[in-house]
Design a protein around this motif. Structure first.
Motif, short mmCIF file in Angstrom:
data_model
loop_
_atom_site.label_atom_id
_atom_site.label_comp_id
_atom_site.label_asym_id
_atom_site.label_seq_id
_atom_site.Cartn_x
_atom_site.Cartn_y
_atom_site.Cartn_z
N VAL A 508 0.86 -1.19 0.00
CA VAL A 508 0.00 0.00 0.00
C VAL A 508 0.89 1.23 0.00
CG1 VAL A 508 -1.91 -1.14 1.18
CG2 VAL A 508 -0.16 0.03 2.53
N SER A 509 0.38 2.30 -0.55
CA SER A 509 1.16 3.54 -0.59
C SER A 509 1.32 4.09 0.82
CB SER A 509 0.48 4.57 -1.48
OG SER A 509 -0.72 5.02 -0.88
N ASP A 510 2.34 4.91 1.01
CA ASP A 510 2.53 5.55 2.32
C ASP A 510 1.36 6.45 2.67
OD1 ASP A 510 4.88 4.34 3.03
OD2 ASP A 510 6.17 5.87 2.14
N ALA A 511 0.71 6.99 1.64
CA ALA A 511 -0.46 7.83 1.89
C ALA A 511 -1.60 7.02 2.49
CB ALA A 511 -0.91 8.50 0.59
N GLU A 512 -1.81 5.79 2.00
CA GLU A 512 -2.85 4.93 2.56
C GLU A 512 -2.47 4.50 3.98
OE1 GLU A 512 -5.75 3.77 1.16
OE2 GLU A 512 -5.47 5.09 -0.56
#
Length: 533
Positions: A508-512
């Protein structure tokens, strides 16, 4: 007489001279017209070909015949090819470039194939190989491409179940046009049938040929509704794993910062703190309740809840075999050094007890149906992105071009059944069994007639008590059976989810990650100074 004759002869000679001059002028004029016609720019009308002859891929008459799609794009900056493929394997759609991760591809592939079915060219713009670079339709072939080359297109290839090529198209630059644009996402593109020289102009929707990973998978990873979230437990911690150089034994170092258990009441749409803990230097827990001037950051927690319902992944990696059906590390797994190393490299460490420790904490999400998700967050990683626009001179569909790298982290997901999340049935106390009404009636009948009325009344009460007991038993049985069905449904859902999660690490992205894994400073805020309602 002689004078008259001379005058007539001179007049005839003048008339003849006039005719000669007139003919000369006419001749010169005609010559000028011929010369002008010879040097005038020619307009050659395009040959109008029959509709059937303008179809580029007559063998692809039915989108249902498409059994695989391969897209090859070219990265100008890195001078590398980016192949992407979706195909059927064992009756299941998979992405070979992602270790055969299941693809949600049936409709997507049909849409891509449909775009090439009955594709007709608008015009033939060139038949010279020397124009391929100009129109951006050089085939992305590793053996033919050189560093610094421009005008490389995007190759789209569709095959049937037997491996026969149904279509092979190189998509090039977009053509400028005046007037209204085609409907939908269709644009005018220069294209070429791979292996052939002619360059055609077609109307085509290149967004159907996306090579973006997330466009081809089931986007709803957890398959949960945010409104069904009832409890969230966040373990804010970090771990490092290593090996003792002398003994070769694993070393695990953990730093715990907080443990927060929160409940959500959908009736009041309100969050409450079940337990808030901090930890000392020795990782021993200590109560850390809300202060008098503190409250839960409801907006941030609602964002967390919504993010769970829309959790997106950007990549996957296959796990080693050996984890149990509940995704726990059984003893045989912990004894497999290669399998343990696979987990540790991604930020997860399995213990013989079955527990798995993660390098960046975890979030546990409890649902009203009794299903509980455990989201363990591992090490950071980067993924070659999807979606950046190609550089000038690069070809093809803008939507399918590779993008910048995405920073993210590994995610280990599992599901388990938590009976405590279900509301237990409220069973009524079962009334005591009444006295034997028949025996009482017989005894009364043996006495005086005056006792008959009392006997009838006693029998009626006893019968009513029997009916009430039966009613309570039926109602309790109905409630218990409904609860048991809930339990069975939750247990089945857990099995189904774990079957889906079992083979994969997700990224998962760091934003998620930032939305789902919060620390105390993000969970707690100062109380609002605004007056309440």
């Amino acid at each position: 007489m002689a004078g008259t004759f001379e005058a007539g002869r001179e007049g005839a000679a003048g008339a003849a001279a006039m005719r000669r001059r007139t003919l000369a002028f006419l001749g010169v004029g005609a010559g000028l017209l011929v010369a002008g016609w010879l040097v005038q720019p020619r307009f050659t009308p395009a040959t109008v070909q029959p509709e059937a002859e303008r179809v580029l891929f007559p063998d692809l008459s039915d989108a249902g015949k498409a059994a695989s799609l391969e897209i090859v794009s070219y990265d100008d900056e890195l001078a590398t090819l980016r192949p992407f493929k979706v195909a059927q394997a064992g009756g299941v759609w998979v992405l070979p470039a992602h270790e055969n991760y299941p693809a949600d591809a049936k409709d997507q592939l049909a849409a891509a194939a449909t775009e090439l079915v009955d594709l007709r060219f608008v015009d033939v713009v060139s038949t010279s190989p020397g124009d391929h670079e100009t129109y951006g339709v050089i085939e992305p072939d590793a053996e033919k491409i050189e560093v610094g080359m421009t005008g490389v297109g995007q190759l789209v290839e569709i095959r049937d179940a037997s491996g026969n090529r149904l279509a092979r198209l190189v998509i090039g630059k977009e053509a400028k046009r005046t007037g209204s644009r085609p409907e939908g996402g269709r644009t005018l593109r220069f294209v070429r049938k791979a292996g052939q020289d002619p360059v055609y102009l077609v109307e085509i929707d290149t967004t159907k040929f996306t090579a973006t990973f997330e466009d081809w998978i089931e986007k709803d990873l957890l398959k949960l509704s945010p409104w069904d979230v009832r409890r969230v437990v966040i373990d804010d911690s970090s771990c490092t794993f290593g090996l003792d150089e002398k003994t070769g034994r694993p070393l695990v170092s953990q730093e715990r910062r907080g443990l927060f258990e929160l409940a959500y009441d959908d009736t009041d749409a309100a969050w409450s703190a079940v337990k808030l803990e901090g930890f000392d230097a020795a990782n021993k827990p200590k109560a850390a309740p809300l202060g008098k001037d503190e409250e839960l950051a409801a907006t941030r927690l609602n964002d967390l809840r919504n993010a769970l319902g829309d959790l997106k992944i950007v990549d996957v990696a296959r796990k080693p075999g050996g984890l149990s059906g509940e995704l726990r590390a059984e003893k045989t797994f912990t004894e497999d050094r290669e399998a343990v190393l696979s987990l540790a490299q991604r930020g997860f460490y399995p213990f013989a007890s079955g527990d798995i420790l993660s390098s960046n904490g975890e979030t546990v999400v409890g649902m009203k149906d009794g299903v509980e998700y455990v989201l363990r967050f591992g090490n950071g990683t980067t993924v070659a992105g999807a979606g950046a626009a190609p550089a000038d001179g690069a070809a093809a569909a803008d939507a399918a071009a590779p993008a910048d790298e995405v920073t993210g982290r590994y995610l280990f997901v599992m599901a388990r059944f938590n009976e405590g999340l279900l509301e237990k049935p409220a069973l009524e106390p079962v009334p005591d069994a009444p006295a034997d009404a028949a025996a009482a009636g017989a005894a009364a009948a043996a006495g005086a007639a005056a006792e008959l009325a009392k006997a009838d009344e006693a029998e009626a009460k006893a019968q009513a008590a029997v009916e009430e007991r039966r009613r309570v038993e039926r109602e309790n049985r109905r409630k218990q059976e409904a609860y048991d069905e809930q339990v069975k449904a939750a247990q089945k859902r857990v099995r189904d989810l774990n079957n889906r999660f079992a083979d994969w690490y997700y990224v998962v992205s760091d934003a998620e990650y930032a939305k789902i894994h919060l620390d105390r400073a993000e969970i707690v805020q100062k109380k609002s100074q605004e007056p309440g309602p």
